[in-house]
Design an enzyme around this catalytic site. Structure first.
Site, PDB file in Angstrom:
ATOM      1  N   GLU A 151       0.837  -1.224   0.000  1.00 28.52           N
ATOM      2  CA  GLU A 151       0.000   0.000   0.000  1.00 28.52           C
ATOM      3  C   GLU A 151       0.863   1.261   0.000  1.00 28.52           C
ATOM      4  O   GLU A 151       0.577   2.224   0.702  1.00 28.52           O
ATOM      5  CB  GLU A 151      -0.958  -0.019   1.198  1.00 28.52           C
ATOM      6  CG  GLU A 151      -1.891  -1.217   1.166  1.00 28.52           C
ATOM      7  CD  GLU A 151      -2.883  -1.297   2.327  1.00 28.52           C
ATOM      8  OE1 GLU A 151      -2.797  -0.469   3.247  1.00 28.52           O
ATOM      9  OE2 GLU A 151      -3.742  -2.204   2.291  1.00 28.52           O
ATOM     10  N   GLU A 181      -4.934  -7.732  -1.450  1.00 29.88           N
ATOM     11  CA  GLU A 181      -5.807  -7.651  -0.268  1.00 29.88           C
ATOM     12  C   GLU A 181      -7.129  -7.077  -0.716  1.00 29.88           C
ATOM     13  O   GLU A 181      -7.161  -6.162  -1.530  1.00 29.88           O
ATOM     14  CB  GLU A 181      -5.279  -6.639   0.760  1.00 29.88           C
ATOM     15  CG  GLU A 181      -4.438  -7.154   1.868  1.00 29.88           C
ATOM     16  CD  GLU A 181      -4.058  -6.033   2.849  1.00 29.88           C
ATOM     17  OE1 GLU A 181      -4.925  -5.280   3.304  1.00 29.88           O
ATOM     18  OE2 GLU A 181      -2.853  -5.929   3.137  1.00 29.88           O
TER      19      GLU A 181
END
Ligand code: BMA
Length: 368
Positions: free
Chosen positions: A185, A290
């Protein structure tokens, strides 16, 4: 002479094409190379379904041998398992979500024994301040690069990660391949390595240093490397901190639904299109590293939203985040149904879809 030259040329062209179709680690173990190709093959049929911490706990239970919320609902295990190393750098016996590292090792072995695929993330503490991964501070990334004041400390952390990864062995004492998802991320501002907390150049250098250290200094050759952003809206945004084709095997992003279905489907599907384009152009394996819709309030979310958005897209795997259940702070978190949960029946429909690959499908796919 002419023919000889063109044969030479052809040979070098095909070698370089081939070179881009292999793991970035030229010394990758046989099983790791097999996993790399296995994912490329299986994604022509569908995506492996994965779940973080699947075997350790679920909603309302912890450490019951053989148990899994996915198995409780479908009768089958996931095809891919996510694990997390945060706090290993501090020599803690359990990770930041209280999973003991020794148990994790056992779960990884059991899953691999069944032909399952393993991916690992690392929410490492802030090496400059001693805070958590979520506590950015200016200069953190620069401080752990070679020449930085915390580079020596960072190397000791990598030594611990390397020791853990190196200890993951199958029954024949061969290393178990792992998809290592570093600095995930990294387009968000919440982690010390993310967003505005470092420059693209710093992150790229950190990536090169980290991969180089694990692969060349520590001699680990059972790793595939996954680079992933959070949700993103352009190719340029995804590529901003991309360390280069010779440093990444798997290209991905994370996405969580927090708003209405229609806008989520639209955004998710568009982002998948961008990822596929990037993966094709850079010859990487695309994955949804994810995802989730916390507490699954929509009983037909799996077929009505998730599958709908995935329609027409190709991915090697998707990984739902953890079924923490009720946490210490009283909040609740889970991303796959448990027995009796509102979306359980729909998840069984999702399971039956020919594009969703679970453990029993893997047995046919022979991914390794
Ligand atoms: C977050 C949440 C936290 C957890 C962290 C690291 O998304 O699930 O509860 O501690 O991931 O695994």
């Amino acid at each position: 002479m002419h023919a000889f030259l063109s044969i030479l040329l052809l040979t070098s062209v095909s070698t370089s094409l081939l070179a881009q179709n292999e793991p970035i680690d030229k010394k990758a173990t046989r099983e790791t190379v097999a996993l790399y190709h296995g994912l490329k093959t299986s994604m022509q049929k569908g995506f492996l379904f994965g779940h973080q911490d699947d075997l350790a706990y679920g909603v309302g239970w912890k450490y019951q041998p053989g148990r899994s919320d996915i198995k409780d609902v479908t009768g089958d295990y996931p095809a891919l398992y996510g694990w997390e190393l945060g706090r290993i750098e501090l020599d803690h016996p359990v990770n930041l979500d209280s999973v003991p590292f020794d148990r994790m090792k056992g779960f990884i072995r059991d899953a691999y024994d069944r032909g399952g695929v393993i991916t690992i993330s690392w929410h490492l503490n802030n090496p400059l301040t001693g805070g958590t991964a979520w506590q950015p501070a200016p200069g953190t990334v620069a401080s752990i690069l070679p020449g930085g004041e915390k580079n020596a400390l960072y190397k000791t952390w990598l030594d611990k990660v390397a020791a853990f990864l190196g200890s993951l062995k199958d029954r024949k004492d061969r290393p178990i391949p792992v998809i290592l998802r570093l600095f995930h991320e990294l387009n968000g501002n919440w982690f010390w390595w993310g967003g505005k907390n470092c420059t693209p150049d710093e992150l790229k250098r950190l990536w090169h240093f980290t991969v180089g250290y694990l692969r060349d200094e520590k001699g680990l050759h059972h790793l595939l490397y996954a680079y992933n952003t959070d949700r993103f809206t352009s190719e340029e945004a995804w590529l901003e901190k991309y360390p280069g084709d010779e440093w990444v095997d798997i290209a991905g992003f994370d996405i969580y639904q927090r708003g209405p279905n229609a806008s989520f489907i639209q955004e998710f599907s568009k982002t998948l299109g961008l990822l596929e384009k990037i993966a094709t152009e850079h010859k990487k394996i695309p994955a949804l590293t994810e995802f989730g819709y916390n507490s699954l309030p929509d009983s037909s979310w799996w077929t009505g939203v998730f599958l709908k958005a995935l329609e027409g897209h190709k991915l090697a795997y998707v990984m739902a985040w953890r079924n923490a259940g009720v946490k210490q702070d009283g909040s609740s978190e889970f991303y796959v149904p448990y027995k009796g949960q509102a979306s359980a029946a729909d998840f069984r429909e999702f399971y039956k879809n020919s594009h969703t690959l679970f453990q029993k499908d893997l047995e046919r796919e022979k991914i390794y």
